[in-house]
Design an enzyme around this catalytic site. Sequence first.
Site: not given
Ligand code: SF4
Length: 394
Positions: A65, A148, A166, A230
């Site tokens: 780290e 951190y 971080d 995501c």
């Molecule tokens: Fe990041 Fe897009 Fe996921 Fe939101 S949706 S956390 S902006 S990658």
Amino acid sequence: MRSGGTTKKSAVSDQTSHTEGGKTEQLNPDQRMAFRRAVLEWFDEHRRQLPWRSIADPYATWVSEVMLQQTRVETVVDYFRRWMERFPDVEALADADIEEVLELWSGLGYYRRARYLHRAAKTVVGELGGRLPERVEKLKELPGIGPYTAGAVASIAFGKRAPLVDGNVERVIARLFAIEGDPKRAAAREAIWSAAERLVDEERPGDFNQGMMELGSEVCTASNPGCVSCPVRRWCRGLASGDPHRYPESSRGPNQEPMRARSCVVYAGDKNNGKLLLRRRPEEGLLGGLWEIPSVEQQGKSWPDVETLIERIGSAIPDEKVVDVDGVDAVVATVEHVFSHRRLKTRVHELGVGEQVCDQPVSDRWRWVEVDDVDSVASAALMDKVVAAWLPHR
Ligand code: SF4
């Protein structure tokens, strides 16, 4: 740190919420559970195989780290392996000579990190029976361990429910909750830490924290957030706003003060096969304790005098041994190097001296090194640049 619940930072409420710049965001307990699950499932599937992740040892976590601060994962991998071979445990590090520690760190930059690691290892061995503390507050009492690193060691190595922030986590959280303001400033920074503290998983805090960091480095990247893939997009206010890029607010970056320097490559004997003179910098200050091509530097944009440089070298080389003192006036190259808060330009000079000079010890602040061995001494990237700029002029 979450027991009292009376201060803003220590409270872990049942709601993930905060107000900043007029906005309030909330995750209810069910949403928060689902959020944690999403991060952990994604991490289980996408975690990278990194050498420190296969070692169940708080010392290894701590070293990795510290190395990972301000240095890319790809660069750290080899350094970490070499480090663990040479200093496999905290006792080995505490026993080591600082010179050797710096040599192994050479090239990673931010050398204060290595000095602190060494100093903290001595404290752990000398005062704590060789065991790293488990709790954040105790970890932070060790040299060089900030919020951190303490959060990383406590959560990853000891399974404590401690948050960490971080640069990657900062960006993910700022976007998730559309946190306004510059994270370098207290209000936004506290809001981000506060959200991190509430979010961290109770059962697998280390994996959750690593998952958040990995999400920031692999998906929610600074220039190109991969919102489509995501795993937490359904909760993301930044995405909902249509402009996730605007979070976090970018600061103007560190103010890099100009510096000017002169360095002199002093070679003994044959210019092509001779030895180079190195000087050890003072322990305190810029590049403290590292070996360098003898240099003088000053703040601002005016160049230090050549005479000052000659004077410095003169403390190691008697006048009568200098072969070509006039040659030192010529500038053979100019090198630029950027530190975190300084932008330094150095003019490179050269000076030849008699071969026998390097047989005479000067002091422990000076040494002669074969050109080919220069990269084996504890030096900064700046010195490598200076030598590289000089080599074509041999
Ligand atoms: Fe990041 Fe897009 Fe996921 Fe939101 S949706 S956390 S902006 S990658």
